[in-house]
Scaffold this motif. Structure first.
Motif, PDB file in Angstrom:
ATOM      1  N   PHE A  14       5.036   2.145  -7.172  1.00 56.29           N
ATOM      2  CA  PHE A  14       3.799   2.140  -6.372  1.00 56.29           C
ATOM      3  C   PHE A  14       3.934   2.998  -5.109  1.00 56.29           C
ATOM      4  N   SER A  15       5.175   3.178  -4.626  1.00 56.65           N
ATOM      5  CA  SER A  15       5.385   3.921  -3.373  1.00 56.65           C
ATOM      6  C   SER A  15       4.934   5.377  -3.496  1.00 56.65           C
ATOM      7  N   TYR A  18       1.009   7.121  -2.273  1.00 61.45           N
ATOM      8  CA  TYR A  18       0.464   7.366  -0.937  1.00 61.45           C
ATOM      9  C   TYR A  18       0.487   8.848  -0.556  1.00 61.45           C
ATOM     10  N   TYR A  26      -7.221   5.147   2.410  1.00 53.49           N
ATOM     11  CA  TYR A  26      -6.722   3.838   2.870  1.00 53.49           C
ATOM     12  C   TYR A  26      -7.195   3.553   4.294  1.00 53.49           C
ATOM     13  N   PRO A  64       5.772  -1.841   6.550  1.00 50.58           N
ATOM     14  CA  PRO A  64       5.253  -0.492   6.647  1.00 50.58           C
ATOM     15  C   PRO A  64       4.004  -0.477   7.522  1.00 50.58           C
ATOM     16  N   GLY A  66       1.697   1.880   7.483  1.00 56.11           N
ATOM     17  CA  GLY A  66       0.546   2.501   6.826  1.00 56.11           C
ATOM     18  C   GLY A  66      -0.183   3.419   7.786  1.00 56.11           C
ATOM     19  N   ARG A  69      -3.025   0.219  11.061  1.00 55.18           N
ATOM     20  CA  ARG A  69      -4.118  -0.757  11.166  1.00 55.18           C
ATOM     21  C   ARG A  69      -3.837  -1.819  12.223  1.00 55.18           C
ATOM     22  N   PHE A  70      -2.566  -2.132  12.474  1.00 54.85           N
ATOM     23  CA  PHE A  70      -2.235  -3.212  13.420  1.00 54.85           C
ATOM     24  C   PHE A  70      -1.740  -2.695  14.780  1.00 54.85           C
ATOM     25  N   ASP A  86       7.113   3.988   8.018  1.00 54.57           N
ATOM     26  CA  ASP A  86       6.549   3.922   6.673  1.00 54.57           C
ATOM     27  C   ASP A  86       7.330   4.888   5.794  1.00 54.57           C
ATOM     28  N   ASN A  87       7.308   4.593   4.491  1.00 57.97           N
ATOM     29  CA  ASN A  87       7.975   5.459   3.530  1.00 57.97           C
ATOM     30  C   ASN A  87       7.229   6.784   3.367  1.00 57.97           C
ATOM     31  N   SER A  88       5.908   6.738   3.602  1.00 56.20           N
ATOM     32  CA  SER A  88       5.067   7.911   3.357  1.00 56.20           C
ATOM     33  C   SER A  88       4.758   8.664   4.650  1.00 56.20           C
ATOM     34  N   MET A  91       0.961   8.742   5.267  1.00 60.01           N
ATOM     35  CA  MET A  91       0.364   7.576   5.940  1.00 60.01           C
ATOM     36  C   MET A  91       0.597   7.701   7.450  1.00 60.01           C
ATOM     37  N   ALA A 114      11.953   0.706   3.616  1.00 62.30           N
ATOM     38  CA  ALA A 114      12.187  -0.697   3.997  1.00 62.30           C
ATOM     39  C   ALA A 114      13.516  -1.202   3.437  1.00 62.30           C
ATOM     40  N   MET A 130       3.352  -6.201   6.913  1.00 62.43           N
ATOM     41  CA  MET A 130       2.091  -6.580   6.281  1.00 62.43           C
ATOM     42  C   MET A 130       1.870  -5.784   4.990  1.00 62.43           C
ATOM     43  N   ARG A 131       1.506  -6.504   3.950  1.00 66.26           N
ATOM     44  CA  ARG A 131       1.072  -5.900   2.672  1.00 66.26           C
ATOM     45  C   ARG A 131       2.104  -5.009   2.004  1.00 66.26           C
TER      46      ARG A 131
END
Ligand SMILES: C[S@@+](CC[C@H](N)C(=O)[O-])C[C@H]1O[C@@H](n2cnc3c(N)ncnc32)[C@H](O)[C@@H]1O
Length: 231
Positions: A14-15, A18, A26, A64, A66, A69-70, A86-88, A91, A114, A130-131
């Motif tokens: 899934f990684s 992005y 996103y 991550p 992303g 958002r936070f 983040d890995n991406s 993002m 991570a 988160m997520r």
């Protein structure tokens, strides 16, 4: 052990999704409809409660992060030092573009996995995750990530995931059983409900004690944020 002998961190299917286009989508997603805005508002609210239960930590790693958002929520505490990773790279790039400049200025952002965080031992007071966990279906991969979190935090972890014991999880399970019975194969399952007993056992095995948790919408929603204390 030489560097080439060291075990490589897992690369999850899934990684890879992005990309820059997906990252921009996103960033817009959580603002797109009234329902999404309300859902984001509720998630921010339980995230704030989780940070309070964690003792309003001073040094936080958002991983991550992303599209950030936070970041505004994390920046509400004026003396907080904020790391975000983040890995991406895509993002991260979108996060730096779309978030308020005065907030971006407060955040030290960098690319990392991570499973292999580019920070020294006990570098932060809290990892705010988160997520991500609901994307990790393998207990072995979850253990690897929690071990890395245990290394990098000196005190707490706030972590969200999908748990059982609610209407959404029962509905999802039924759907999966129906699909199985009909012989329909999903190409790559990339989101998972983890039974509460199982994940709490995994947390304790990784050296964390559950300090508390916050449900998005008790008995209905799958989302839960746990606050973990390092033992
Ligand atoms: C669903 S998004 C959540 C982002 C953010 N926490 C939020 O709630 O808006 C999942 C994020 O996990 C990141 N990711 C995927 N695999 C990762 C890994 N191995 N290490 C760190 N981040 C990863 C993705 O790039 C993506 O930004």
């Amino acid at each position: 052990m030489t560097e080439s002998d060291a075990p490589r961190p897992p690369e999850l299917e899934f990684s890879k999704k992005y990309t820059l286009e997906h990252s921009q989508q996103y960033a817009d997603k959580h603002e797109a409809t009234l329902a999404r805005k309300l859902s984001d508002w509720r998630e921010q609210s339980i995230a704030r409660s989780s940070l309070a239960l964690a003792g309003n930590p001073k040094k936080v790693l958002d991983l991550p992060c992303g599209t950030g958002r936070f970041w505004s929520l994390l920046a509400q505490q004026p003396n907080r030092e904020i790391f975000a990773a983040d890995n991406s790279e895509h993002m991260l790039e979108v996060a730096r573009q779309v978030r308020a400049p005065e907030v971006v200025e407060r955040v030290k952002s960098f690319q990392t996995s991570a499973f292999d965080i580019d920070l020294p031992d006990e570098a932060v007071d809290c990892i705010f995750c988160m997520r991500l966990l609901h994307h990790i279906g393998s207990a072995e991969h979850r253990a690897a990530m929690l071990k890395e979190f245990h290394r990098v935090t000196s005190d707490t972890v706030c972590i969200s995931l999908w748990v059982d014991g609610n209407k959404q999880a029962r509905r999802r399970l039924k759907l999966e059983q129906k699909r199985k019975a009909a012989g329909i194969k999903t190409k790559h399952q990339n989101r998972f409900v983890i039974p509460r007993r199982q994940i709490e056992y995994e947390f304790s095995q990784a050296g964390f004690q559950v300090q508390g948790y916050f449900d998005f919408f008790k008995y209905f929603s799958m989302w839960r944020i746990y606050v973990l204390k390092k033992q």
